[in-house]
Design an enzyme around this catalytic site. Structure first.
Site, mmCIF file in Angstrom:
data_model
loop_
_atom_site.group_PDB
_atom_site.id
_atom_site.type_symbol
_atom_site.label_atom_id
_atom_site.label_comp_id
_atom_site.label_asym_id
_atom_site.label_seq_id
_atom_site.Cartn_x
_atom_site.Cartn_y
_atom_site.Cartn_z
ATOM 1 N N HIS A 24 -3.826 4.058 5.308
ATOM 2 C CA HIS A 24 -3.703 2.489 3.931
ATOM 3 C C HIS A 24 -4.555 2.710 2.833
ATOM 4 O O HIS A 24 -4.560 3.743 2.125
ATOM 5 C CB HIS A 24 -4.994 2.002 4.273
ATOM 6 C CG HIS A 24 -4.146 0.935 5.746
ATOM 7 N ND1 HIS A 24 -3.581 -0.362 6.001
ATOM 8 C CD2 HIS A 24 -3.722 1.291 7.346
ATOM 9 C CE1 HIS A 24 -3.309 -1.230 7.256
ATOM 10 N NE2 HIS A 24 -3.122 0.407 7.606
ATOM 11 N N GLU A 46 -8.402 5.072 5.236
ATOM 12 C CA GLU A 46 -7.696 4.007 3.372
ATOM 13 C C GLU A 46 -7.624 5.443 2.345
ATOM 14 O O GLU A 46 -8.961 6.430 2.277
ATOM 15 C CB GLU A 46 -9.103 3.659 2.990
ATOM 16 C CG GLU A 46 -9.348 2.406 3.674
ATOM 17 C CD GLU A 46 -8.315 1.442 3.185
ATOM 18 O OE1 GLU A 46 -7.668 0.980 2.955
ATOM 19 O OE2 GLU A 46 -8.214 0.541 4.747
ATOM 20 N N GLU A 94 0.602 -1.263 0.147
ATOM 21 C CA GLU A 94 0.012 -0.050 0.253
ATOM 22 C C GLU A 94 0.883 1.142 0.246
ATOM 23 O O GLU A 94 1.140 1.479 1.315
ATOM 24 C CB GLU A 94 -0.758 -0.198 1.078
ATOM 25 C CG GLU A 94 -2.020 -1.053 1.357
ATOM 26 C CD GLU A 94 -2.784 -1.029 1.711
ATOM 27 O OE1 GLU A 94 -2.194 -0.365 3.072
ATOM 28 O OE2 GLU A 94 -3.696 -2.401 2.474
HETATM 29 O O1 LIG Z 1 -9.364 -3.251 0.472
HETATM 30 C C1 LIG Z 1 -8.795 -4.353 1.337
HETATM 31 O O2 LIG Z 1 -9.106 -5.726 0.503
HETATM 32 C C2 LIG Z 1 -8.079 -4.088 2.703
HETATM 33 C C3 LIG Z 1 -7.568 -2.473 2.347
HETATM 34 C C4 LIG Z 1 -7.207 -2.113 4.522
HETATM 35 O O3 LIG Z 1 -6.374 -3.180 4.520
HETATM 36 N N1 LIG Z 1 -7.584 -2.218 5.057
HETATM 37 C C5 LIG Z 1 -7.739 -2.155 7.232
HETATM 38 C C6 LIG Z 1 -8.739 -2.142 7.748
HETATM 39 C C7 LIG Z 1 -8.937 -1.834 8.995
HETATM 40 C C8 LIG Z 1 -9.447 -1.252 10.023
HETATM 41 O O4 LIG Z 1 -10.515 -2.225 9.354
HETATM 42 O O5 LIG Z 1 -10.270 -0.640 10.466
HETATM 43 C C9 LIG Z 1 -7.257 -3.965 7.340
HETATM 44 O O6 LIG Z 1 -8.635 -4.396 6.388
HETATM 45 O O7 LIG Z 1 -6.481 -3.790 7.801
HETATM 46 ZN ZN LIG Z 2 -4.296 -2.082 4.423
#
Ligand SMILES: O=C(O)CCC(=O)N[C@@H](CCC(=O)O)C(=O)O
Ligand SMILES: [Zn+2]
EC number: 3.5.1.96
Length: 344
Positions: free
Chosen positions: A160, A224, A66
């Site tokens: 991210h 994100e 990322e």
């Molecule tokens: O695009 C994706 O499927 C994942 C993107 C990502 O890394 N998102 C984080 C979100 C964390 C949270 O829920 O606070 C993750 O999955 O770790």
């Molecule tokens: Zn991520």
């Protein structure tokens, strides 16, 4: 010797050339205004001689592929090292997973963003690069927040990018915080940064942002910033507002935020998280369906072990669908509009 390498003012290059750890720490002064401390590979603190009362953590690269947030943070670090901007708030930058960044992959062995709040040591004895690093990152955040007096504002933005395109390009996950109202000021700061959509989480998680929020009372978010692209292929013009607001925050320039207005942002409530229980878990929708696509009640979202998993609310929007996670992990977050969120 390491410090000499920083003469190029490229902290990311130094980090990626030493992805496991640094042999010792080092510190130096920028002019007469800022103490810089390097605590480890990917871990740099800017400590203004006079600060304005905020302790800011900006983390990136917890997932190695990322890249936009890594470039964004490194840009800010370089500007600070070159003294093109001067920090007026204590600021800790964390480049999360240098080994995975070098590998160009989300993870080496395990998803680091499921290993916080002590999960890196559960079960005891299981060791891998992400577990080692998550434990260290927790210790650095602890040291940063607790080495000064109480009563300061703690902020942590864990940056991210998402695997898929999103109806709302930039969005933030607001960790579950029972007993604490959501901050309208923070939401408007995010909106001014181009992050116009916020998801209120409904339960504790083992993410980095939840750790800082729950353990240190920080205003913490997973943010994100768009879709994932390889290093060097990000269109950095898409991050102008984010860069500008982070810079204003660090340098204590006026943020010029408007009052909280729910009509100026998209607010969602997490209604449930669907975890994986069996290897045959599969979604019914195409792999290119974008984040926030909404499905009506009764729609079969996924199948697992011969059972249909259906939409339960009138409509549910999906975020981060991923069937290829280990058993026990989250496959998707389901959302409904947030109507009664306690924002203050
Ligand atoms: O695009 C994706 O499927 C994942 C993107 C990502 O890394 N998102 C984080 C979100 C964390 C949270 O829920 O606070 C993750 O999955 O770790
Ligand atoms: Zn991520």
């Amino acid at each position: 010797m390491l410090q000499a390498l920083l003469d190029s003012k490229d902290f990311l290059a130094l980090t990626l050339a030493n992805p496991h750890t640094f042999d010792g720490t080092f510190s130096f002064k920028l002019g007469d205004h800022t103490q810089v401390e390097v605590w480890d590979t990917g871990v740099i603190v800017f400590e203004p001689v006079h600060n304005e009362g905020k302790d800011i953590v900006l983390s990136c690269g917890v997932h190695g592929n990322e890249t936009a947030p890594i470039e964004l943070c490194n840009g800010l670090i370089t500007q600070l090292l070159q003294q093109k901007i001067i920090a007026k708030q204590r600021t800790l930058f964390l480049i999360g997973n240098p080994l995975a960044i070098n590998n160009g992959t989300r993870i080496i062995d395990e998803n680091m963003n499921r290993l916080f709040s002590g999960e890196h040591s559960n079960p005891p004895g299981l060791i891998n690069p992400e577990r080692i690093r998550a434990k260290k990152l927790e210790a650095y955040v602890d040291k940063f927040y607790t080495s000064v007096t109480d009563g300061r504002q703690r902020i942590h933005y864990d940056l991210h990018t998402a695997m898929r395109a999103s109806k709302h390009e930039k969005f933030a996950i607001y960790p579950y915080r029972p007993g604490r109202a959501f901050s309208g000021e923070q939401i408007m700061f995010l909106a001014a940064s181009g992050v116009d959509t916020v998801l209120f989480h409904h339960e504790p998680t083992t993410t980095f942002s939840y750790f800082s929020s729950e353990r240190y009372g920080a205003d913490a978010f997973t943010i994100e910033l768009g879709k994932v692209y390889p290093m060097g292929q990000n269109d950095m013009t898409r991050f102008i507002a984010t860069h500008e607001m982070f810079m204003r925050l660090i340098t204590a320039k006026p943020l010029e935020l408007t009052d909280f207005d729910a009509d100026k942002v998209n607010l969602y409530q997490v209604c449930r998280v669907i975890n994986k229980h069996a290897d045959d878990f599969e979604f019914t929708f195409a792999t290119d369906v974008e984040n926030f696509r909404s499905f009506p009640k009764g729609f079969v979202l996924a199948r697992e072990g011969g059972q249909d998993i259906k939409v339960e609310q009138e409509f549910e929007s999906i975020v981060f669908p991923n069937a290829k996670v280990p058993i026990g992990n989250r496959t998707v977050i389901c959302l409904i509009p947030a109507v009664n969120a306690h924002v203050r």
